[in-house]
Design a protein around this motif. Structure first.
Motif, short mmCIF file in Angstrom:
data_model
loop_
_atom_site.label_atom_id
_atom_site.label_comp_id
_atom_site.label_asym_id
_atom_site.label_seq_id
_atom_site.Cartn_x
_atom_site.Cartn_y
_atom_site.Cartn_z
N ASP A 114 0.86 -1.19 0.00
CA ASP A 114 0.00 0.00 0.00
C ASP A 114 0.89 1.23 0.00
N TYR A 115 0.70 2.10 -0.98
CA TYR A 115 1.54 3.30 -1.13
C TYR A 115 0.90 4.54 -0.52
N SER A 116 -0.24 4.41 0.12
CA SER A 116 -1.03 5.59 0.50
C SER A 116 -0.59 6.22 1.82
N GLY A 117 0.29 5.59 2.55
CA GLY A 117 0.73 6.17 3.83
C GLY A 117 1.89 7.13 3.67
N HIS A 118 2.20 7.81 4.76
CA HIS A 118 3.40 8.66 4.87
C HIS A 118 3.44 9.80 3.87
N PRO A 119 2.37 10.61 3.78
CA PRO A 119 2.41 11.77 2.87
C PRO A 119 3.53 12.72 3.26
N PRO A 120 4.17 13.43 2.29
CA PRO A 120 3.82 13.47 0.87
C PRO A 120 4.40 12.32 0.05
N TYR A 121 4.98 11.33 0.73
CA TYR A 121 5.55 10.18 0.03
C TYR A 121 4.46 9.12 -0.17
N ASP A 122 3.40 9.51 -0.86
CA ASP A 122 2.25 8.63 -1.00
C ASP A 122 1.71 8.62 -2.44
N ARG A 123 2.59 8.92 -3.40
CA ARG A 123 2.12 9.14 -4.77
C ARG A 123 2.51 8.01 -5.72
N ALA A 124 3.07 6.95 -5.21
CA ALA A 124 3.51 5.86 -6.09
C ALA A 124 2.42 4.81 -6.22
N THR A 125 2.61 3.96 -7.20
CA THR A 125 1.83 2.74 -7.42
C THR A 125 2.80 1.68 -7.91
N ASP A 126 2.34 0.43 -8.01
CA ASP A 126 3.20 -0.60 -8.59
C ASP A 126 3.66 -0.19 -9.98
N ALA A 127 2.74 0.38 -10.76
CA ALA A 127 3.08 0.77 -12.13
C ALA A 127 4.16 1.85 -12.16
N ILE A 128 4.09 2.79 -11.25
CA ILE A 128 5.09 3.86 -11.19
C ILE A 128 6.44 3.29 -10.76
N VAL A 129 6.43 2.41 -9.78
CA VAL A 129 7.68 1.76 -9.37
C VAL A 129 8.27 0.98 -10.54
N ASP A 130 7.43 0.30 -11.31
CA ASP A 130 7.92 -0.42 -12.48
C ASP A 130 8.55 0.52 -13.50
N GLN A 131 7.97 1.71 -13.66
CA GLN A 131 8.53 2.68 -14.59
C GLN A 131 9.91 3.16 -14.12
N TYR A 132 10.06 3.37 -12.82
CA TYR A 132 11.37 3.75 -12.29
C TYR A 132 12.37 2.61 -12.48
N ASN A 133 11.93 1.38 -12.30
CA ASN A 133 12.82 0.24 -12.54
C ASN A 133 13.23 0.16 -14.01
N ALA A 134 12.31 0.50 -14.90
CA ALA A 134 12.65 0.51 -16.32
C ALA A 134 13.70 1.57 -16.62
N ILE A 135 13.60 2.72 -15.97
CA ILE A 135 14.63 3.76 -16.12
C ILE A 135 15.97 3.23 -15.63
N LEU A 136 15.96 2.56 -14.49
CA LEU A 136 17.20 2.00 -13.95
C LEU A 136 17.84 1.04 -14.95
N ARG A 137 17.06 0.14 -15.52
CA ARG A 137 17.62 -0.81 -16.49
C ARG A 137 18.19 -0.10 -17.71
N ALA A 138 17.49 0.92 -18.17
CA ALA A 138 17.94 1.64 -19.36
C ALA A 138 19.24 2.40 -19.10
N VAL A 139 19.37 3.01 -17.93
CA VAL A 139 20.58 3.76 -17.60
C VAL A 139 21.76 2.82 -17.37
N VAL A 140 21.53 1.71 -16.70
CA VAL A 140 22.61 0.77 -16.39
C VAL A 140 23.12 0.05 -17.64
N ALA A 141 22.24 -0.22 -18.60
CA ALA A 141 22.57 -1.08 -19.74
C ALA A 141 23.87 -0.72 -20.46
N PRO A 142 24.16 0.56 -20.72
CA PRO A 142 25.40 0.86 -21.46
C PRO A 142 26.68 0.69 -20.65
N PHE A 143 26.56 0.57 -19.33
CA PHE A 143 27.75 0.47 -18.48
C PHE A 143 28.12 -1.01 -18.32
#
Length: 203
Positions: free
Chosen positions: A118-147
């Motif tokens: 559940d991402y709804s606790g601890h405002p203002p740190y309450d704006r994520a979802t599984d989908a948003i976390v997945d998008q951040y993980n996709a950014i991580l993979r894309a940035v790491v890939a060339p290294f």
């Protein structure tokens, strides 16, 4: 000479929050299993921008292995905002380059963020979802890939129903143990043996 050090950077999960003792956090568990001394620079509540500023202000010490886990607080604070994602991408670039410069022989593992219940606790740190976390993980993979010296780590055995502490934000002991297992498996998969003397060891 080999430094026998695991250098860890990132947010509260890396710091060990949620475990009964910080020394039982996943970074400490993994370091002990790999025969390394933990040099933990993680800070609870840190954003990726703050971790990037840390390595720019204080040159990382050489290490056999660097572990990075950041972006969770960014996702929880910024949600879908493009600004958060741009800052995360820029921060990852800074971190990867700074850590590689500190020790070009070190293996570098960047852990993808598992989901929570559940991402709804601890405002203002309450704006994520599984989908948003997945998008951040996709950014991580894309940035790491060339290294070529870095790779991402997926915590395949993660179970948010049983591996979160009561605050529903941090891993409990079982969660930290699973994170450590994923990290150690990733080291073995790279063929990097932490206890093996490196080329520059003194004989």
């Amino acid at each position: 000479m080999s430094h026998r050090v695991l250098g860890a950077y990132g947010h509260s999960w890396v710091f060990g929050t949620g475990a009964r003792q910080h020394s039982e956090g996943f970074a400490g568990l993994a370091a002990r299993q790999l025969g390394l001394r933990l040099n933990n620079h993680a800070a609870s509540g840190s954003l990726s921008t703050e971790t990037a500023r840390l390595v720019m202000a204080q040159t990382p010490e050489p290490a056999d292995m660097f572990v990075l886990m950041t972006g969770f607080n960014d996702a929880r604070l910024y949600g879908t905002a493009p600004e958060g994602r741009r800052q995360y991408e820029d921060s990852l670039e800074i971190l990867l380059r700074a850590l590689h410069k500190a020790d070009p022989q070190a293996v570098m593992l960047a852990i993808e963020q598992p989901h929570i219940e559940d991402y709804s606790g601890h405002p203002p740190y309450d704006r994520a979802t599984d989908a948003i976390v997945d998008q951040y993980n996709a950014i991580l993979r894309a940035v790491v890939a060339p290294f070529h010296f870095a790779r991402t780590v997926v915590v395949d055995g993660w179970d948010s129903a049983t591996m979160l502490a009561d605050d529903n934000v941090h891993p409990n002991d079982s969660g930290h143990a699973e994170l450590a297992r994923a990290l150690v498996r990733a080291v073995h998969d790279t063929g990097h043996q932490a206890a093996r003397p490196r080329k520059d060891d003194v004989r």
